[in-house]
Design a protein around this motif. Structure first.
Motif, PDB file in Angstrom:
ATOM      1  N   ASP A  15     -10.221   2.288   8.975  1.00  0.00           N
ATOM      2  CA  ASP A  15     -11.180   2.572  10.039  1.00  0.00           C
ATOM      3  C   ASP A  15     -11.359   4.091  10.123  1.00  0.00           C
ATOM      4  O   ASP A  15     -10.483   4.802  10.595  1.00  0.00           O
ATOM      5  N   HIS A  16     -12.516   4.560   9.644  1.00  0.00           N
ATOM      6  CA  HIS A  16     -12.797   5.992   9.627  1.00  0.00           C
ATOM      7  C   HIS A  16     -13.666   6.418  10.813  1.00  0.00           C
ATOM      8  O   HIS A  16     -14.159   7.542  10.835  1.00  0.00           O
ATOM      9  N   GLY A  17     -13.856   5.516  11.756  1.00  0.00           N
ATOM     10  CA  GLY A  17     -14.737   5.805  12.874  1.00  0.00           C
ATOM     11  C   GLY A  17     -16.166   5.437  12.549  1.00  0.00           C
ATOM     12  O   GLY A  17     -16.702   4.453  13.056  1.00  0.00           O
ATOM     13  N   TRP A  18     -16.782   6.165  11.638  1.00  0.00           N
ATOM     14  CA  TRP A  18     -18.155   5.857  11.223  1.00  0.00           C
ATOM     15  C   TRP A  18     -18.204   4.657  10.285  1.00  0.00           C
ATOM     16  O   TRP A  18     -19.242   4.007  10.162  1.00  0.00           O
ATOM     17  N   LEU A  19     -17.061   4.364   9.636  1.00  0.00           N
ATOM     18  CA  LEU A  19     -16.964   3.260   8.683  1.00  0.00           C
ATOM     19  C   LEU A  19     -15.718   2.443   8.964  1.00  0.00           C
ATOM     20  O   LEU A  19     -14.613   2.979   8.995  1.00  0.00           O
ATOM     21  N   ASN A  20     -15.919   1.142   9.156  1.00  0.00           N
ATOM     22  CA  ASN A  20     -14.804   0.198   9.303  1.00  0.00           C
ATOM     23  C   ASN A  20     -14.858  -0.729   8.096  1.00  0.00           C
ATOM     24  O   ASN A  20     -15.826  -1.488   7.937  1.00  0.00           O
ATOM     25  N   SER A  21     -13.847  -0.649   7.234  1.00  0.00           N
ATOM     26  CA  SER A  21     -13.912  -1.332   5.948  1.00  0.00           C
ATOM     27  C   SER A  21     -12.681  -2.197   5.689  1.00  0.00           C
ATOM     28  O   SER A  21     -11.547  -1.762   5.898  1.00  0.00           O
ATOM     29  N   TRP A  22     -12.920  -3.409   5.247  1.00  0.00           N
ATOM     30  CA  TRP A  22     -11.852  -4.338   4.841  1.00  0.00           C
ATOM     31  C   TRP A  22     -11.932  -4.528   3.327  1.00  0.00           C
ATOM     32  O   TRP A  22     -12.998  -4.861   2.791  1.00  0.00           O
ATOM     33  N   HIS A  23     -10.793  -4.308   2.653  1.00  0.00           N
ATOM     34  CA  HIS A  23     -10.747  -4.324   1.192  1.00  0.00           C
ATOM     35  C   HIS A  23     -10.000  -5.570   0.694  1.00  0.00           C
ATOM     36  O   HIS A  23      -8.794  -5.709   0.945  1.00  0.00           O
ATOM     37  N   THR A  24     -10.706  -6.439  -0.015  1.00  0.00           N
ATOM     38  CA  THR A  24     -10.029  -7.588  -0.623  1.00  0.00           C
ATOM     39  C   THR A  24      -9.136  -7.149  -1.774  1.00  0.00           C
ATOM     40  O   THR A  24      -8.039  -7.689  -1.967  1.00  0.00           O
ATOM     41  N   PHE A  25      -9.595  -6.149  -2.523  1.00  0.00           N
ATOM     42  CA  PHE A  25      -8.831  -5.622  -3.650  1.00  0.00           C
ATOM     43  C   PHE A  25      -8.535  -4.142  -3.422  1.00  0.00           C
ATOM     44  O   PHE A  25      -9.180  -3.488  -2.608  1.00  0.00           O
ATOM     45  N   SER A  26      -7.549  -3.631  -4.155  1.00  0.00           N
ATOM     46  CA  SER A  26      -7.144  -2.231  -4.003  1.00  0.00           C
ATOM     47  C   SER A  26      -8.352  -1.313  -4.090  1.00  0.00           C
ATOM     48  O   SER A  26      -9.195  -1.439  -4.985  1.00  0.00           O
ATOM     49  N   PHE A  27      -8.405  -0.362  -3.127  1.00  0.00           N
ATOM     50  CA  PHE A  27      -9.551   0.535  -3.055  1.00  0.00           C
ATOM     51  C   PHE A  27      -9.168   1.748  -2.227  1.00  0.00           C
ATOM     52  O   PHE A  27      -8.563   1.617  -1.153  1.00  0.00           O
ATOM     53  N   ALA A  28      -9.521   2.927  -2.727  1.00  0.00           N
ATOM     54  CA  ALA A  28      -9.263   4.182  -2.009  1.00  0.00           C
ATOM     55  C   ALA A  28      -7.791   4.255  -1.592  1.00  0.00           C
ATOM     56  O   ALA A  28      -6.903   4.151  -2.427  1.00  0.00           O
ATOM     57  N   GLY A  29      -7.496   4.367  -0.292  1.00  0.00           N
ATOM     58  CA  GLY A  29      -6.121   4.513   0.170  1.00  0.00           C
ATOM     59  C   GLY A  29      -5.326   3.227   0.214  1.00  0.00           C
ATOM     60  O   GLY A  29      -4.116   3.253   0.483  1.00  0.00           O
ATOM     61  N   TYR A  30      -5.971   2.086  -0.046  1.00  0.00           N
ATOM     62  CA  TYR A  30      -5.267   0.796  -0.051  1.00  0.00           C
ATOM     63  C   TYR A  30      -4.923   0.425  -1.483  1.00  0.00           C
ATOM     64  O   TYR A  30      -5.816   0.298  -2.333  1.00  0.00           O
ATOM     65  N   HIS A  31      -3.622   0.236  -1.745  1.00  0.00           N
ATOM     66  CA  HIS A  31      -3.201  -0.147  -3.093  1.00  0.00           C
ATOM     67  C   HIS A  31      -2.169  -1.259  -3.014  1.00  0.00           C
ATOM     68  O   HIS A  31      -1.139  -1.137  -2.353  1.00  0.00           O
ATOM     69  N   ASP A  32      -2.476  -2.358  -3.671  1.00  0.00           N
ATOM     70  CA  ASP A  32      -1.551  -3.477  -3.809  1.00  0.00           C
ATOM     71  C   ASP A  32      -1.574  -3.886  -5.275  1.00  0.00           C
ATOM     72  O   ASP A  32      -2.603  -4.348  -5.778  1.00  0.00           O
ATOM     73  N   PRO A  33      -0.476  -3.703  -6.010  1.00  0.00           N
ATOM     74  CA  PRO A  33      -0.473  -4.013  -7.438  1.00  0.00           C
ATOM     75  C   PRO A  33      -0.771  -5.473  -7.749  1.00  0.00           C
ATOM     76  O   PRO A  33      -1.142  -5.804  -8.886  1.00  0.00           O
ATOM     77  N   GLU A  34      -0.634  -6.349  -6.750  1.00  0.00           N
ATOM     78  CA  GLU A  34      -0.948  -7.762  -6.948  1.00  0.00           C
ATOM     79  C   GLU A  34      -2.422  -8.055  -6.682  1.00  0.00           C
ATOM     80  O   GLU A  34      -2.886  -9.174  -6.921  1.00  0.00           O
ATOM     81  N   ARG A  35      -3.146  -7.044  -6.183  1.00  0.00           N
ATOM     82  CA  ARG A  35      -4.552  -7.269  -5.823  1.00  0.00           C
ATOM     83  C   ARG A  35      -5.414  -6.121  -6.337  1.00  0.00           C
ATOM     84  O   ARG A  35      -6.019  -5.383  -5.574  1.00  0.00           O
ATOM     85  N   ILE A  36      -5.443  -6.000  -7.655  1.00  0.00           N
ATOM     86  CA  ILE A  36      -6.264  -4.966  -8.283  1.00  0.00           C
ATOM     87  C   ILE A  36      -7.663  -5.494  -8.568  1.00  0.00           C
ATOM     88  O   ILE A  36      -8.665  -4.810  -8.331  1.00  0.00           O
ATOM     89  N   HIS A  37      -7.742  -6.711  -9.071  1.00  0.00           N
ATOM     90  CA  HIS A  37      -9.040  -7.305  -9.396  1.00  0.00           C
ATOM     91  C   HIS A  37      -8.855  -8.801  -9.617  1.00  0.00           C
ATOM     92  O   HIS A  37      -7.723  -9.301  -9.724  1.00  0.00           O
ATOM     93  N   PHE A  38      -9.963  -9.517  -9.699  1.00  0.00           N
ATOM     94  CA  PHE A  38      -9.974 -10.918 -10.113  1.00  0.00           C
ATOM     95  C   PHE A  38     -10.912 -10.992 -11.300  1.00  0.00           C
ATOM     96  O   PHE A  38     -12.131 -10.958 -11.158  1.00  0.00           O
ATOM     97  N   GLY A  39     -10.317 -11.052 -12.512  1.00  0.00           N
ATOM     98  CA  GLY A  39     -11.157 -10.991 -13.705  1.00  0.00           C
ATOM     99  C   GLY A  39     -12.008  -9.733 -13.671  1.00  0.00           C
ATOM    100  O   GLY A  39     -11.515  -8.629 -13.410  1.00  0.00           O
ATOM    101  N   ALA A  40     -13.310  -9.882 -13.895  1.00  0.00           N
ATOM    102  CA  ALA A  40     -14.223  -8.737 -13.912  1.00  0.00           C
ATOM    103  C   ALA A  40     -14.614  -8.263 -12.521  1.00  0.00           C
ATOM    104  O   ALA A  40     -15.292  -7.243 -12.385  1.00  0.00           O
ATOM    105  N   LEU A  41     -14.186  -8.990 -11.485  1.00  0.00           N
ATOM    106  CA  LEU A  41     -14.488  -8.594 -10.108  1.00  0.00           C
ATOM    107  C   LEU A  41     -13.477  -7.531  -9.663  1.00  0.00           C
ATOM    108  O   LEU A  41     -12.293  -7.819  -9.501  1.00  0.00           O
ATOM    109  N   ARG A  42     -13.954  -6.308  -9.463  1.00  0.00           N
ATOM    110  CA  ARG A  42     -13.044  -5.192  -9.175  1.00  0.00           C
ATOM    111  C   ARG A  42     -12.963  -4.838  -7.689  1.00  0.00           C
ATOM    112  O   ARG A  42     -11.890  -4.504  -7.190  1.00  0.00           O
TER     113      ARG A  42
END
Length: 237
Positions: A15-42
């Motif tokens: 939550d950046h104030g101007w942007l509230n974002s939920w990440h299904t896969f690892s992105f920016a400051g969110y990193h989960d080695p079990e959730r990098i991608h699903f096949g070609a879906l990044r």
């Protein structure tokens, strides 16, 4: 059949104030080695942008980027000459290829905009950047699965990308049953439930849950309530 279930509350959140974002896969400051991608879906980001705010000019390359507005109006501009406003019912695709700079802004100063930002690995690198946008009515998606993204050069409908991937949107009344047969052997499907409750191959999903299914040729989808869903069929390798 292999499945991976991502409940809505387990997604990464920023939550950046101007942007509230939920990440299904690892992105920016969110990193989960079990959730990098699903096949070609990044990337599958569920974004809400505050009135008048947005993403300034920033670059992309060698990625297929699909935007699906859910509410409000999103203003787009890019370095290959495209300016557009996309809104609920529209689907936008941008092949970044050799490189493109673009911006995305909430066009309105009095209401938020919600949209899905989806990145897919391309099947060919360093292609010429391109842009595609189409509008789909609710009637076209009512109690069926409508193709809104398809591979470049096909006649399957939808905006086209450089990948053997097909996206489908459906608005299902409670009790509706639909089947989805995969279009290419070796592909998998990542389902994202936008609204309501549904079961896919007997796995129960609630609002904003995600379900990846591979090594299975057909999906059986049951709307347990009125429901809206997005299916993303992508190569697994």
């Amino acid at each position: 059949m292999k499945i991976v279930l991502h409940k809505a509350a387990t997604r990464g959140h920023a939550d950046h104030g101007w942007l509230n974002s939920w990440h299904t896969f690892s992105f920016a400051g969110y990193h989960d080695p079990e959730r990098i991608h699903f096949g070609a879906l990044r990337v599958l980001n569920d974004d809400t942008v505050a009135p008048g705010a947005g993403f300034g000019k920033h670059p992309h390359n060698n990625m297929e980027i699909v935007s699906i507005p859910l509410e409000g109006d999103l203003e787009h501009g890019d370095s290959i000459g495209n300016t557009a406003v996309i809104k609920q019912g529209d689907v936008q695709a941008m092949s970044a290829g050799t490189g493109v700079v673009h911006s995305e802004k909430n066009k309105n100063g009095d209401k938020q905009v919600k949209f899905l930002q989806i990145w897919v690995f391309p099947n060919e690198r360093n292609v010429q950047p391109q842009y595609d946008q189409k509008t789909f009515s609710n009637a076209e998606k009512q109690n069926k699965l409508l193709t809104v993204v398809s591979p470049l050069g096909t006649n399957d409908g939808g905006v086209q990308i450089h990948q053997d991937a097909w996206f489908s949107l459906g608005k299902l009344d409670k009790g509706t049953i639909v089947n989805y047969r995969l279009k290419k052997e070796g592909n998998g499907v990542y389902a994202f439930l936008l609204e309501g409750d549904a079961s896919i191959n007997d796995v129960v999903l609630n609002r904003r849950d995600g379900l990846g299914i591979s090594e299975e040729g057909t999906l059986n989808i049951v709307a347990n309530t009125d429901a809206e869903l997005l299916l993303m069929e992508v190569p697994m390798t």
